[in-house]
Design a protein around this motif. Structure first.
Motif, PDB file in Angstrom:
ATOM      1  N   VAL A  31       0.841  -1.199   0.000  1.00  0.00           N
ATOM      2  CA  VAL A  31       0.000   0.000   0.000  1.00  0.00           C
ATOM      3  C   VAL A  31       0.873   1.245   0.000  1.00  0.00           C
ATOM      4  CG1 VAL A  31      -1.750   1.289   1.272  1.00  0.00           C
ATOM      5  CG2 VAL A  31      -1.861  -1.199   1.190  1.00  0.00           C
ATOM      6  N   LEU A  32       1.903   1.245   0.822  1.00  0.00           N
ATOM      7  CA  LEU A  32       2.794   2.389   0.892  1.00  0.00           C
ATOM      8  C   LEU A  32       3.523   2.609  -0.427  1.00  0.00           C
ATOM      9  CD1 LEU A  32       4.327   1.883   4.461  1.00  0.00           C
ATOM     10  CD2 LEU A  32       2.576   3.507   3.764  1.00  0.00           C
ATOM     11  N   ASN A  33       3.922   1.523  -1.069  1.00  0.00           N
ATOM     12  CA  ASN A  33       4.632   1.649  -2.349  1.00  0.00           C
ATOM     13  C   ASN A  33       3.741   2.275  -3.416  1.00  0.00           C
ATOM     14  OD1 ASN A  33       7.057   0.653  -1.473  1.00  0.00           O
ATOM     15  ND2 ASN A  33       6.694  -1.435  -2.173  1.00  0.00           N
ATOM     16  N   PHE A  34       2.512   1.777  -3.525  1.00  0.00           N
ATOM     17  CA  PHE A  34       1.606   2.312  -4.535  1.00  0.00           C
ATOM     18  C   PHE A  34       1.264   3.770  -4.237  1.00  0.00           C
ATOM     19  CE2 PHE A  34       0.478  -2.220  -5.458  1.00  0.00           C
ATOM     20  CZ  PHE A  34       0.841  -2.188  -6.802  1.00  0.00           C
ATOM     21  N   THR A  35       1.124   4.108  -2.946  1.00  0.00           N
ATOM     22  CA  THR A  35       0.859   5.493  -2.576  1.00  0.00           C
ATOM     23  C   THR A  35       2.040   6.375  -2.947  1.00  0.00           C
ATOM     24  OG1 THR A  35      -0.519   4.756  -0.733  1.00  0.00           O
ATOM     25  CG2 THR A  35       0.239   7.042  -0.694  1.00  0.00           C
ATOM     26  N   ALA A  36       3.246   5.894  -2.660  1.00  0.00           N
ATOM     27  CA  ALA A  36       4.448   6.654  -2.990  1.00  0.00           C
ATOM     28  C   ALA A  36       4.540   6.898  -4.499  1.00  0.00           C
ATOM     29  CB  ALA A  36       5.688   5.909  -2.498  1.00  0.00           C
ATOM     30  N   ILE A  37       4.189   5.878  -5.286  1.00  0.00           N
ATOM     31  CA  ILE A  37       4.217   6.027  -6.748  1.00  0.00           C
ATOM     32  C   ILE A  37       3.198   7.078  -7.199  1.00  0.00           C
ATOM     33  CG2 ILE A  37       3.732   4.866  -8.942  1.00  0.00           C
ATOM     34  CD1 ILE A  37       4.821   2.297  -7.651  1.00  0.00           C
ATOM     35  N   ALA A  38       1.997   7.023  -6.619  1.00  0.00           N
ATOM     36  CA  ALA A  38       0.948   7.974  -6.995  1.00  0.00           C
ATOM     37  C   ALA A  38       1.346   9.403  -6.631  1.00  0.00           C
ATOM     38  CB  ALA A  38      -0.360   7.604  -6.307  1.00  0.00           C
ATOM     39  N   LEU A  39       1.867   9.593  -5.416  1.00  0.00           N
ATOM     40  CA  LEU A  39       2.268  10.922  -4.985  1.00  0.00           C
ATOM     41  C   LEU A  39       3.447  11.437  -5.807  1.00  0.00           C
ATOM     42  CD1 LEU A  39       1.965  10.687  -1.083  1.00  0.00           C
ATOM     43  CD2 LEU A  39       0.351  11.648  -2.717  1.00  0.00           C
ATOM     44  N   SER A  40       4.391  10.548  -6.104  1.00  0.00           N
ATOM     45  CA  SER A  40       5.537  10.955  -6.913  1.00  0.00           C
ATOM     46  C   SER A  40       5.093  11.389  -8.302  1.00  0.00           C
ATOM     47  CB  SER A  40       6.540   9.801  -7.025  1.00  0.00           C
ATOM     48  OG  SER A  40       7.024   9.421  -5.753  1.00  0.00           O
ATOM     49  N   SER A  41       4.139  10.669  -8.862  1.00  0.00           N
ATOM     50  CA  SER A  41       3.618  11.031 -10.181  1.00  0.00           C
ATOM     51  C   SER A  41       2.943  12.401 -10.139  1.00  0.00           C
ATOM     52  CB  SER A  41       2.626   9.972 -10.664  1.00  0.00           C
ATOM     53  OG  SER A  41       3.240   8.703 -10.763  1.00  0.00           O
ATOM     54  N   ALA A  42       2.179  12.660  -9.055  1.00  0.00           N
ATOM     55  CA  ALA A  42       1.507  13.950  -8.919  1.00  0.00           C
ATOM     56  C   ALA A  42       2.521  15.082  -8.783  1.00  0.00           C
ATOM     57  CB  ALA A  42       0.580  13.928  -7.707  1.00  0.00           C
ATOM     58  N   VAL A  43       3.577  14.850  -8.024  1.00  0.00           N
ATOM     59  CA  VAL A  43       4.602  15.881  -7.818  1.00  0.00           C
ATOM     60  C   VAL A  43       5.356  16.157  -9.119  1.00  0.00           C
ATOM     61  CG1 VAL A  43       6.760  16.402  -6.627  1.00  0.00           C
ATOM     62  CG2 VAL A  43       4.841  15.421  -5.363  1.00  0.00           C
ATOM     63  N   VAL A  44       5.663  15.100  -9.871  1.00  0.00           N
ATOM     64  CA  VAL A  44       6.347  15.282 -11.163  1.00  0.00           C
ATOM     65  C   VAL A  44       5.448  16.056 -12.126  1.00  0.00           C
ATOM     66  CG1 VAL A  44       7.228  14.086 -13.196  1.00  0.00           C
ATOM     67  CG2 VAL A  44       7.821  13.262 -10.919  1.00  0.00           C
ATOM     68  N   PHE A  45       4.164  15.708 -12.148  1.00  0.00           N
ATOM     69  CA  PHE A  45       3.209  16.444 -12.990  1.00  0.00           C
ATOM     70  C   PHE A  45       3.183  17.913 -12.596  1.00  0.00           C
ATOM     71  CE2 PHE A  45      -1.064  18.271 -13.282  1.00  0.00           C
ATOM     72  CZ  PHE A  45      -1.264  18.228 -14.662  1.00  0.00           C
ATOM     73  N   GLN A  46       3.191  18.172 -11.286  1.00  0.00           N
ATOM     74  CA  GLN A  46       3.191  19.559 -10.815  1.00  0.00           C
ATOM     75  C   GLN A  46       4.439  20.292 -11.296  1.00  0.00           C
ATOM     76  OE1 GLN A  46       2.900  20.409  -6.463  1.00  0.00           O
ATOM     77  NE2 GLN A  46       4.749  21.620  -6.831  1.00  0.00           N
ATOM     78  N   ALA A  47       5.605  19.654 -11.181  1.00  0.00           N
ATOM     79  CA  ALA A  47       6.846  20.306 -11.597  1.00  0.00           C
ATOM     80  C   ALA A  47       6.813  20.656 -13.083  1.00  0.00           C
ATOM     81  CB  ALA A  47       8.036  19.396 -11.284  1.00  0.00           C
ATOM     82  N   ILE A  48       6.313  19.736 -13.895  1.00  0.00           N
ATOM     83  CA  ILE A  48       6.229  19.991 -15.339  1.00  0.00           C
ATOM     84  C   ILE A  48       5.239  21.117 -15.625  1.00  0.00           C
ATOM     85  CG2 ILE A  48       5.565  18.997 -17.569  1.00  0.00           C
ATOM     86  CD1 ILE A  48       6.487  16.279 -16.496  1.00  0.00           C
ATOM     87  N   TYR A  49       4.095  21.073 -14.970  1.00  0.00           N
ATOM     88  CA  TYR A  49       3.071  22.107 -15.181  1.00  0.00           C
ATOM     89  C   TYR A  49       3.583  23.472 -14.741  1.00  0.00           C
ATOM     90  CZ  TYR A  49      -1.191  24.806 -14.547  1.00  0.00           C
ATOM     91  OH  TYR A  49      -2.141  25.795 -14.597  1.00  0.00           O
ATOM     92  N   PHE A  50       4.234  23.537 -13.567  1.00  0.00           N
ATOM     93  CA  PHE A  50       4.750  24.808 -13.069  1.00  0.00           C
ATOM     94  C   PHE A  50       5.835  25.358 -13.985  1.00  0.00           C
ATOM     95  CE2 PHE A  50       3.629  24.796  -8.257  1.00  0.00           C
ATOM     96  CZ  PHE A  50       2.285  24.693  -8.594  1.00  0.00           C
ATOM     97  N   ALA A  51       6.655  24.462 -14.541  1.00  0.00           N
ATOM     98  CA  ALA A  51       7.718  24.913 -15.445  1.00  0.00           C
ATOM     99  C   ALA A  51       7.122  25.531 -16.704  1.00  0.00           C
ATOM    100  CB  ALA A  51       8.638  23.753 -15.793  1.00  0.00           C
ATOM    101  N   ILE A  52       6.008  24.979 -17.175  1.00  0.00           N
ATOM    102  CA  ILE A  52       5.351  25.497 -18.384  1.00  0.00           C
ATOM    103  C   ILE A  52       4.488  26.709 -18.054  1.00  0.00           C
ATOM    104  CG2 ILE A  52       3.714  24.959 -20.226  1.00  0.00           C
ATOM    105  CD1 ILE A  52       4.594  22.027 -19.978  1.00  0.00           C
ATOM    106  N   ARG A  53       3.712  26.590 -16.991  1.00  0.00           N
ATOM    107  CA  ARG A  53       2.758  27.653 -16.638  1.00  0.00           C
ATOM    108  C   ARG A  53       3.445  28.872 -16.029  1.00  0.00           C
ATOM    109  NH1 ARG A  53       0.097  31.289 -15.499  1.00  0.00           N
ATOM    110  NH2 ARG A  53      -2.064  31.435 -14.740  1.00  0.00           N
ATOM    111  N   PHE A  54       4.467  28.639 -15.216  1.00  0.00           N
ATOM    112  CA  PHE A  54       5.138  29.733 -14.527  1.00  0.00           C
ATOM    113  C   PHE A  54       6.582  29.880 -15.018  1.00  0.00           C
ATOM    114  CE2 PHE A  54       1.984  28.074 -11.370  1.00  0.00           C
ATOM    115  CZ  PHE A  54       1.069  29.110 -11.520  1.00  0.00           C
ATOM    116  N   LYS A  55       7.544  29.542 -14.148  1.00  0.00           N
ATOM    117  CA  LYS A  55       8.954  29.673 -14.497  1.00  0.00           C
ATOM    118  C   LYS A  55       9.725  28.485 -13.921  1.00  0.00           C
ATOM    119  CE  LYS A  55       9.037  34.724 -14.834  1.00  0.00           C
ATOM    120  NZ  LYS A  55       9.566  34.794 -16.203  1.00  0.00           N
ATOM    121  N   PRO A  56      10.926  28.175 -14.465  1.00  0.00           N
ATOM    122  CA  PRO A  56      11.702  27.025 -13.989  1.00  0.00           C
ATOM    123  C   PRO A  56      12.021  27.081 -12.494  1.00  0.00           C
ATOM    124  CG  PRO A  56      12.582  27.822 -16.063  1.00  0.00           C
ATOM    125  CD  PRO A  56      11.547  28.824 -15.640  1.00  0.00           C
TER     126      PRO A  56
END
Length: 314
Positions: free
Chosen positions: A141-166
């Motif tokens: 359960v912890l592993n799958f949660t970690a994967i889901a949260l990591s994916s969300a954080v990576v998505f956020q970083a990509i979105y922020f880099a495009i939407r805002f600034k590096p």
């Protein structure tokens, strides 16, 4: 806010210290106690005794409960559940026991229950003992949660880099690491019971932090584009962005904390025990971690890396 940002390095150091203490406490507890976290029932191995009687011989299950309480109470069960007979299912009582209860004591209690029912002439009854082993403290359960949260954080970083600034993307990524890291560290330090709800609260903290960081960076980006701020110090613009979102941040924290307190009161009325409060304690820790991340850590982290986006920080 400007005064806080001038101490931005101290804020970052304090964050690292909190996470380091949490890692140290969790590591020590991993070897001398029940695990890195104080795992709840979902992630803990336990022993149990299950006793059933047929509805014909014990329609309401009263005899079952009396015998079970007489012979099994001394084992110190941390949870007792009773299911009344429905249709073809018998009356069933289950005693959950800690793994520290010896097998000899369990065998003696099982034998005593059997002897009681056999002496009373019961034929349709069962008495069984089990060892329920958790899968490495819920590691899957912890592993799958970690994967889901990591994916969300990576998505956020990509979105922020495009939407805002590096630089904003980097600061947002650091903020999420701080939010989850401080949350996990406080759980380890306080030894608050960690169940499935604690994992859900980690996801809530990440999502809330993502939204609030977006509001903060949006305000800072607008101030960068304002020609009137062309010669303004970057630190002042970051502080202004933090102050502009302060009311929203404060409202979110107070609303979440108030909801937790209200729900905790109703839960205590329904089932007055320390176990009832454990999930709400984890929720409050998640709120505190999230508030720390977006109110202090995010502006401080961005004040350090903002040179990537604007070159005149002082």
């Amino acid at each position: 806010m400007t005064k806080i940002l001038k101490l931005r390095h101290i804020v970052l150091i304090v964050s690292v210290i909190i996470m380091a203490i949490g890692m140290a406490v969790g590591t020590v507890c991993h070897f001398v106690s029940n695990g890195f976290f104080n795992y709840g029932d979902e992630f803990s191995s336990y022993k149990s005794i299950e006793v059933t009687t047929s509805a014909v011989e014990d329609v309401n299950g009263n005899t079952l409960l009396e015998v079970a309480n007489e012979e099994l109470a001394s084992l110190g069960a941390y949870e007792v559940s009773f299911s009344k007979s429905t249709g073809y299912l018998p009356n069933t009582v289950v005693y959950k026991l800690g793994t520290s209860v010896s097998d000899e004591a369990i065998d003696e209690a099982v034998a005593a229950v059997k002897a009681h029912f056999e002496g009373a002439g019961y034929e349709a009854f069962t008495v069984s003992s089990y060892f329920n082993e958790a899968k490495v403290n819920g590691i899957y359960v912890l592993n799958f949660t970690a994967i889901a949260l990591s994916s969300a954080v990576v998505f956020q970083a990509i979105y922020f880099a495009i939407r805002f600034k590096p630089g904003m993307a980097l600061a947002g990524l650091m903020s999420q690491v701080a939010a989850v890291g401080v949350y996990a560290s406080l759980l380890a330090i306080t030894r608050c019971p960690v169940g499935l709800e604690a994992i859900a609260f980690a996801a809530v903290a990440v999502v809330l932090n993502m939204i609030l960081c977006g509001l903060f960076f949006d305000n800072v980006k607008k101030s960068y584009k304002d020609e009137n701020n062309e010669k303004a110090e970057t630190l002042q613009l970051i502080a202004a962005g933090g102050q502009s979102t302060a009311k929203v941040n404060l409202f979110v924290c107070i609303a979440a904390a108030a909801a937790a307190v209200i729900l905790a009161v109703f839960a205590l009325i329904a089932a007055p025990s320390f176990v009832t409060l454990a999930p709400f304690a984890a929720f409050l820790i998640a709120v505190i971690s999230c508030a720390f991340a977006f109110a202090l850590f995010t502006p401080s982290a961005y004040a350090v890396v903002s040179v990537i986006d604007r070159r005149n920080i002082k």
